[in-house]
Scaffold this active site. Structure first.
Site, mmCIF file in Angstrom:
data_model
loop_
_atom_site.group_PDB
_atom_site.id
_atom_site.type_symbol
_atom_site.label_atom_id
_atom_site.label_comp_id
_atom_site.label_asym_id
_atom_site.label_seq_id
_atom_site.Cartn_x
_atom_site.Cartn_y
_atom_site.Cartn_z
ATOM 1 N N GLY A 11 61.280 22.721 101.582
ATOM 2 C CA GLY A 11 59.892 22.609 101.135
ATOM 3 C C GLY A 11 59.005 22.164 102.279
ATOM 4 O O GLY A 11 59.488 21.794 103.355
ATOM 5 N N ARG A 12 57.699 22.231 102.017
ATOM 6 C CA ARG A 12 56.752 21.781 103.034
ATOM 7 C C ARG A 12 55.796 20.785 102.417
ATOM 8 O O ARG A 12 55.329 20.979 101.296
ATOM 9 C CB ARG A 12 55.957 22.966 103.604
ATOM 10 N N GLY A 13 55.506 19.721 103.141
ATOM 11 C CA GLY A 13 54.571 18.716 102.651
ATOM 12 C C GLY A 13 53.295 18.769 103.456
ATOM 13 O O GLY A 13 53.107 19.674 104.293
ATOM 14 N N ALA A 14 52.401 17.811 103.208
ATOM 15 C CA ALA A 14 51.096 17.811 103.860
ATOM 16 C C ALA A 14 51.228 17.701 105.387
ATOM 17 O O ALA A 14 50.447 18.293 106.129
ATOM 18 C CB ALA A 14 50.267 16.659 103.309
ATOM 19 N N PHE A 15 52.221 16.938 105.868
ATOM 20 C CA PHE A 15 52.305 16.679 107.308
ATOM 21 C C PHE A 15 53.610 17.125 107.940
ATOM 22 O O PHE A 15 53.906 16.766 109.069
ATOM 23 C CB PHE A 15 52.109 15.181 107.574
ATOM 24 N N GLY A 16 54.399 17.872 107.244
ATOM 25 C CA GLY A 16 55.661 18.248 107.869
ATOM 26 C C GLY A 16 56.493 19.143 106.990
ATOM 27 O O GLY A 16 55.978 19.839 106.116
ATOM 28 N N LYS A 33 63.439 14.990 106.408
ATOM 29 C CA LYS A 33 61.985 15.107 106.270
ATOM 30 C C LYS A 33 61.385 14.866 107.647
ATOM 31 O O LYS A 33 61.559 13.786 108.218
ATOM 32 C CB LYS A 33 61.491 14.077 105.253
ATOM 33 N N ASP A 130 53.214 8.266 92.610
ATOM 34 C CA ASP A 130 53.124 9.732 92.598
ATOM 35 C C ASP A 130 54.326 10.329 91.854
ATOM 36 O O ASP A 130 55.001 11.233 92.354
ATOM 37 C CB ASP A 130 53.032 10.259 94.037
HETATM 38 N N1 LIG Z 1 66.208 14.913 98.600
HETATM 39 C C1 LIG Z 1 65.886 16.176 98.306
HETATM 40 N N2 LIG Z 1 66.807 17.028 97.828
HETATM 41 C C2 LIG Z 1 66.477 18.313 97.541
HETATM 42 N N3 LIG Z 1 65.245 18.848 97.720
HETATM 43 C C3 LIG Z 1 64.286 18.039 98.191
HETATM 44 C C4 LIG Z 1 64.547 16.658 98.510
HETATM 45 N N4 LIG Z 1 63.406 16.115 98.965
HETATM 46 C C5 LIG Z 1 62.478 17.072 98.919
HETATM 47 N N5 LIG Z 1 62.984 18.236 98.470
HETATM 48 C C6 LIG Z 1 62.254 19.510 98.309
HETATM 49 O O1 LIG Z 1 61.166 19.536 99.228
HETATM 50 C C7 LIG Z 1 59.897 19.571 98.520
HETATM 51 C C8 LIG Z 1 58.864 18.724 99.256
HETATM 52 O O2 LIG Z 1 59.335 17.384 99.311
HETATM 53 P P1 LIG Z 1 58.359 16.124 99.332
HETATM 54 O O3 LIG Z 1 57.444 16.225 98.154
HETATM 55 O O4 LIG Z 1 59.180 14.910 99.485
HETATM 56 O O5 LIG Z 1 57.565 16.415 100.659
HETATM 57 P P2 LIG Z 1 56.278 15.705 101.151
HETATM 58 O O6 LIG Z 1 56.152 16.026 102.612
HETATM 59 O O7 LIG Z 1 56.285 14.267 100.793
HETATM 60 O O8 LIG Z 1 55.226 16.466 100.270
HETATM 61 P P3 LIG Z 1 53.791 15.992 99.843
HETATM 62 O O9 LIG Z 1 52.984 15.920 101.097
HETATM 63 O O10 LIG Z 1 53.364 17.103 98.905
HETATM 64 O O11 LIG Z 1 53.986 14.682 99.137
HETATM 65 C C9 LIG Z 1 60.232 19.045 97.114
HETATM 66 O O12 LIG Z 1 59.324 19.500 96.147
HETATM 67 C C10 LIG Z 1 61.637 19.612 96.930
HETATM 68 O O13 LIG Z 1 61.585 20.976 96.566
#
Ligand SMILES: Nc1ncnc2c1ncn2[C@@H]1O[C@H](COP(=O)(O)OP(=O)(O)OP(=O)(O)O)[C@@H](O)[C@H]1O
Length: 292
Positions: A11-16, A33, A130
């Site tokens: 997956g992709r988040g806001a900063f990485g 992450k 959250d």
């Molecule tokens: N421990 C894990 N095991 C399996 N999949 C995961 C795990 N952590 C994250 N993911 C996958 O990666 C996606 C993004 O993770 P996460 O929400 O932690 O990222 P983030 O960078 O914090 O995102 P945001 O900026 O949206 O909060 C999740 O929706 C999930 O699909």
């Protein structure tokens, strides 16, 4: 970095980015992450460091386990437990394709495990802030073990109700978050209520096309009734309304939810499972739920 081999992107988040990696030290799959510091403000970097600090404090069977972290000039990396069955949102989407509703025992099993995680962090004065189906992960051979993840918006409370900054997924914002009021532990309880609504109706609560309409639904709208609610006992629907009470002082706390007669059997069952699986390390940081 040599200890990890990237297997794929999760997956992709806001900063990485969130990647699946093979951890050669632990000899198992893990999640990495990566947060790109260069694109972040100093404030955001501080927040990201805080996520690591909070993850390091946590040791609970319903919370994604922290393994390691390291950083270089460009970014830092958090290594954590991999939840093989993905997010609760994926699970609900799959269920909606195959059946009319999610069985009550499955809903209550998920709710109880989520609440145990929240009870644990609340006892440590940590607020997640959250909680939503994208941050709840499923693992275990049958996909029935619930793990709360993404502590990127969490805070350690230094007094009873705290914190100015509110960032969370719109439909899951509590009324107090909408009003920009200080967060409190009970804001997490509202979000547990939102997750329960999602499990029952398979729809995000208070959803509207625009952010302004979503906020208006949260602070003054009526919770949309769904025909699917008829598949659940009236006590479960009553609990849903208690969790989604706009007055945080009236919402039950996590311990009170766990002692609800509908939830308690699932809590006891989970405690038995942990006991059987011999996770003695748990006792270091986690005391089994006590009926206080
Ligand atoms: N421990 C894990 N095991 C399996 N999949 C995961 C795990 N952590 C994250 N993911 C996958 O990666 C996606 C993004 O993770 P996460 O929400 O932690 O990222 P983030 O960078 O914090 O995102 P945001 O900026 O949206 O909060 C999740 O929706 C999930 O699909």
């Amino acid at each position: 970095m040599d200890s990890y081999n990237i297997v794929g992107v999760l997956g992709r988040g806001a900063f990485g980015v969130i990647e699946l990696v093979r951890d050669f030290n632990l000899k198992k799959l893990a999640v990495m992450k990566t947060v790109h510091i260069k694109s972040m403000s100093t404030e955001n970097v501080k927040e990201a460091i805080k996520e690591i600090q909070i993850l390091q404090m946590l040791n609970h069977p319903n919370i994604i386990r922290y393994y390691n972290s390291f950083q270089n000039e460009q970014s830092f990396h958090i290594i954590m437990e991999y939840a093989i069955h993905g997010t609760l949102e994926n699970f609900v989407n799959k269920c909606s394709l195959t059946s009319n509703y999610i069985a009550q025992n499955c809903v209550l099993n998920i709710l109880s495990q989520l609440t145990m995680a929240v009870d644990y962090i609340h006892k440590m004065k940590i607020i997640h802030s959250d909680i939503n189906p994208m941050n709840i992960l499923l693992t275990g051979s049958q996909g029935t073990v619930v793990k709360l993840g993404d502590f990127g918006s969490s805070h350690i409370l230094t007094s009873d109700k705290i914190i100015g900054e509110n960032c969370c997924t719109p439909c899951y914002m509590s009324p107090e978050q909408c009003f920009g009021k200080p967060l409190r532990l009970k804001s997490d309880i509202w979000q547990i209520g939102c997750v329960l609504y999602y499990l029952i109706t398979e729809k995000h609560p208070f959803y509207a096309e625009s952010l302004a309409d979503t906020i208006s639904n949260i602070v003054e709208g009526v919770l949309s009734v769904s025909e699917k609610m008829n598949f659940y006992d009236s006590d479960v629907i009553r609990l849903l309304h208690e969790l989604l009470n706009r007055d945080p002082t009236v919402r039950p706390n996590a311990s009170a939810i766990l002692s609800n007669p509908y939830i308690l059997p699932y809590v006891l069952n989970s405690n038995c499972q942990w006991f059987k699986s011999g996770r003695k390390s748990l006792t270091k940081n986690y005391q089994m739920f006590s009926l206080t």
